[in-house]
Scaffold this motif. Sequence first.
Motif, mmCIF file in Angstrom:
data_model
loop_
_atom_site.group_PDB
_atom_site.id
_atom_site.type_symbol
_atom_site.label_atom_id
_atom_site.label_comp_id
_atom_site.label_asym_id
_atom_site.label_seq_id
_atom_site.Cartn_x
_atom_site.Cartn_y
_atom_site.Cartn_z
ATOM 1 N N ALA A 12 0.833 -1.307 0.006
ATOM 2 C CA ALA A 12 0.048 0.037 0.040
ATOM 3 C C ALA A 12 0.903 1.391 0.164
ATOM 4 C CB ALA A 12 -0.920 0.143 1.097
ATOM 5 N N PRO A 13 1.796 1.449 0.965
ATOM 6 C CA PRO A 13 2.576 2.848 0.982
ATOM 7 C C PRO A 13 3.369 2.831 -0.596
ATOM 8 C CG PRO A 13 2.827 1.441 3.070
ATOM 9 C CD PRO A 13 2.468 0.566 1.799
ATOM 10 N N GLY A 14 3.873 1.953 -1.230
ATOM 11 C CA GLY A 14 4.358 1.841 -2.498
ATOM 12 C C GLY A 14 3.564 2.575 -3.467
ATOM 13 N N GLY A 15 1.967 2.025 -3.348
ATOM 14 C CA GLY A 15 0.925 2.706 -4.261
ATOM 15 C C GLY A 15 0.921 3.967 -3.977
ATOM 16 N N GLN A 16 0.653 4.419 -2.946
ATOM 17 C CA GLN A 16 0.654 5.997 -2.501
ATOM 18 C C GLN A 16 1.739 6.574 -2.884
ATOM 19 O OE1 GLN A 16 -0.457 6.673 1.694
ATOM 20 N NE2 GLN A 16 -1.628 4.658 1.834
ATOM 21 N N LEU A 17 2.988 6.173 -2.803
ATOM 22 C CA LEU A 17 4.171 7.024 -3.169
ATOM 23 C C LEU A 17 4.223 7.117 -4.865
ATOM 24 C CD1 LEU A 17 6.925 8.147 -2.415
ATOM 25 C CD2 LEU A 17 7.949 5.773 -2.508
ATOM 26 N N ALA A 18 3.924 6.166 -5.497
ATOM 27 C CA ALA A 18 3.731 6.338 -7.052
ATOM 28 C C ALA A 18 2.792 7.246 -7.359
ATOM 29 C CB ALA A 18 3.318 4.736 -7.553
ATOM 30 N N ALA A 19 1.495 7.422 -6.592
ATOM 31 C CA ALA A 19 0.616 8.426 -6.797
ATOM 32 C C ALA A 19 1.206 9.810 -6.675
ATOM 33 C CB ALA A 19 -0.561 8.012 -6.173
ATOM 34 N N ALA A 20 1.963 9.895 -5.536
ATOM 35 C CA ALA A 20 2.557 11.115 -4.873
ATOM 36 C C ALA A 20 3.445 11.700 -5.930
ATOM 37 C CB ALA A 20 3.124 11.201 -3.587
ATOM 38 N N LEU A 21 4.395 10.690 -6.411
ATOM 39 C CA LEU A 21 5.361 10.962 -7.279
ATOM 40 C C LEU A 21 4.887 11.538 -8.729
ATOM 41 C CD1 LEU A 21 8.156 8.232 -6.470
ATOM 42 C CD2 LEU A 21 8.281 10.890 -5.911
ATOM 43 N N THR A 22 3.753 10.707 -9.183
ATOM 44 C CA THR A 22 3.040 10.975 -10.545
ATOM 45 C C THR A 22 2.551 12.703 -10.365
ATOM 46 O OG1 THR A 22 2.614 8.861 -10.871
ATOM 47 C CG2 THR A 22 1.353 10.551 -11.921
ATOM 48 N N ALA A 23 1.801 12.711 -9.122
ATOM 49 C CA ALA A 23 1.379 14.146 -9.100
ATOM 50 C C ALA A 23 2.485 15.253 -8.693
ATOM 51 C CB ALA A 23 0.459 14.302 -7.673
ATOM 52 N N LEU A 24 3.763 15.091 -8.697
ATOM 53 C CA LEU A 24 4.596 15.835 -8.770
ATOM 54 C C LEU A 24 5.077 16.170 -9.926
ATOM 55 C CD1 LEU A 24 7.703 15.116 -6.030
ATOM 56 C CD2 LEU A 24 6.162 17.189 -6.044
ATOM 57 N N GLU A 483 3.372 11.601 6.199
ATOM 58 C CA GLU A 483 2.217 11.825 5.241
ATOM 59 C C GLU A 483 3.181 11.673 3.901
ATOM 60 O OE1 GLU A 483 -0.777 11.653 3.361
ATOM 61 O OE2 GLU A 483 -1.206 11.912 5.382
ATOM 62 N N ILE A 484 2.842 10.616 3.108
ATOM 63 C CA ILE A 484 3.525 10.506 1.959
ATOM 64 C C ILE A 484 3.044 11.547 0.695
ATOM 65 C CG2 ILE A 484 3.585 8.896 -0.055
ATOM 66 C CD1 ILE A 484 3.151 6.510 2.068
ATOM 67 N N ALA A 485 1.693 11.762 1.025
ATOM 68 C CA ALA A 485 1.113 12.784 -0.434
ATOM 69 C C ALA A 485 1.773 13.977 -0.056
ATOM 70 C CB ALA A 485 -0.449 12.789 0.131
ATOM 71 N N THR A 486 2.130 14.439 1.124
ATOM 72 C CA THR A 486 2.750 15.905 1.106
ATOM 73 C C THR A 486 4.318 15.992 1.435
ATOM 74 O OG1 THR A 486 2.171 16.017 3.400
ATOM 75 C CG2 THR A 486 0.606 16.982 2.046
ATOM 76 N N GLY A 487 4.596 14.580 1.842
ATOM 77 C CA GLY A 487 6.248 14.297 2.131
ATOM 78 C C GLY A 487 6.540 15.237 3.527
ATOM 79 N N THR A 488 5.228 15.190 4.395
ATOM 80 C CA THR A 488 5.526 15.632 5.446
ATOM 81 C C THR A 488 5.993 14.719 6.962
ATOM 82 O OG1 THR A 488 3.966 17.363 5.181
ATOM 83 C CG2 THR A 488 4.451 16.796 7.508
ATOM 84 N N ILE A 489 7.012 14.827 7.613
ATOM 85 C CA ILE A 489 7.191 14.054 8.551
ATOM 86 C C ILE A 489 7.500 14.874 10.004
ATOM 87 C CG2 ILE A 489 9.250 12.731 9.529
ATOM 88 C CD1 ILE A 489 10.206 12.198 6.685
ATOM 89 N N GLU A 490 6.840 14.253 10.934
ATOM 90 C CA GLU A 490 6.697 14.910 12.320
ATOM 91 C C GLU A 490 7.739 14.083 13.252
ATOM 92 O OE1 GLU A 490 3.840 16.529 15.809
ATOM 93 O OE2 GLU A 490 2.781 15.603 13.945
#
Length: 494
Positions: A12-24, A483-490
């Motif tokens: 699942a994270p890989g799929g979210q990451l692919a979507a985030a990179l495509t959005a970039l 958060e993968i979509a925004t690349g935000t890490i807390e």
Amino acid sequence: MPSRRTHIAPHAPGGQLAAALTALREAGGIVDAFPPEALAEAVSATPPTPELDLRDIGFVTLDPAESRDLDQAFHIERRTGGGFVIRYAIADVPGFVAAGGALDAEARRRGQTLYLPDGSVPLHPRELSEGRASLLPNEERTAFVWTIELDTDGRAAFDGAAVSPARVERALIRSCAKLDYVSAQLTLDSGAAGSGPAAEALTLLREVGELRISCERARGGASLNMPEEEVLRDNSGYRIERRFPLRVEEWNAQLSLLTGMAAGRIMLDGGIGILRTMPSPDATALAEFHDRIAALGLPWPAGIEYGEYLRSVPAGTPAGAAVLHAAASLFRGADYAAFGVTHDGERLAPPERPEQAAIAAPYAHVTAPLRRLVDRWGLVICEALCAGREVPEWASSSLGEVPGLMRSSSSLAGRLGSEALDRIEAALLRDRAGEEFDAVVLEARGGGARVQIVDPAVTARVPNTGGALSAGRHARVRVVSAEIATGTIELAVA
């Protein structure tokens, strides 16, 4: 820091990451495909056949093992009476790209090859950059061949040596071997280089590379010995690898720097060209740097140059990592400066300070035309000046446009690279909320700190309430969220 390989499993994270990179990519207007007209030109264009034939010279290339866009090939021989002759062949991209054509227009729009985690976006069609123009082994190619003589100390004419000035000319060449960094370093370390052109090339590369590093020290140049962070992808998913460059990479880089300095000198002497510039740090920045490194326990002793100090910093230690992080902030403001008289009569004044401060010499980009737009101008300008000919009209008339094109593409490349890395790092930590990790504190200012997690290889900010974290020290941090979509890490201090 040691080399680390951390994978993001393909779930699942890989799929979210692919979507985030495509959005970039979509947000940046990045398009892989080339216009049909540009692609047709890349397939059909034929460079002119040069009179100079150097196919009997044993050129070799040295790149990452997977590379096929091979810009440079080199040959080194000893001079009679001492010293060396360097021949550095650069892919003849100007011979394939017709000025004013569809391929030229598309290359100007792109500016440079973009390297993204989900694949590169080339400056030129792969049929050209990885095929017809690439200096692939055992293939006849036209190239811009630089000839640079060095004395026994590795100094060139622009260093003050009593040798012939550098020159560049078009020639027909044939690379005899495609070498890669890892295998080349293993070969040299084992002492089993053997015989033949490739073995001789590596042996002489090490000798010349070390001499040029000594020349760099003498002129006050500085190289940051920082680990590189590469985003890599394989069947297991994405990972970040943190590693220090191999010595053979540093020696190879010295050939490119040598050629760029030769080009800068030719341009300045000829009164026309495009330099890569960088200002020296101002007094305020230097004073702040002195204070920061003194607090880290690694003060800069009086009487030694900046570059020499950086070479003395203990790499791989927390304090050393913090010093190099601070040093990276000193040299900023890299730019391109075009100068000369264009065919339209416009006069572009040379920069008041033509030096690239980190190199401590005038310098121009001319060694990567397959991947960088400006190099095409630099090559034809230097070749014309060396031959005593007028610079081609297409190059001089568009001279003033190139710095702006490169600034725009470099800004895009930097932003996309940074944002993509943020998303990769967030994916590495997304499912690890609540876990604690060892880290090194790179910087601590105000109420925050920048830390480098040892494994997985992630760099992020963390609140530093109460000043618990100090630069150059170990720390323990806890993942709050990612958060993968925004690349935000807390993160929080553990």
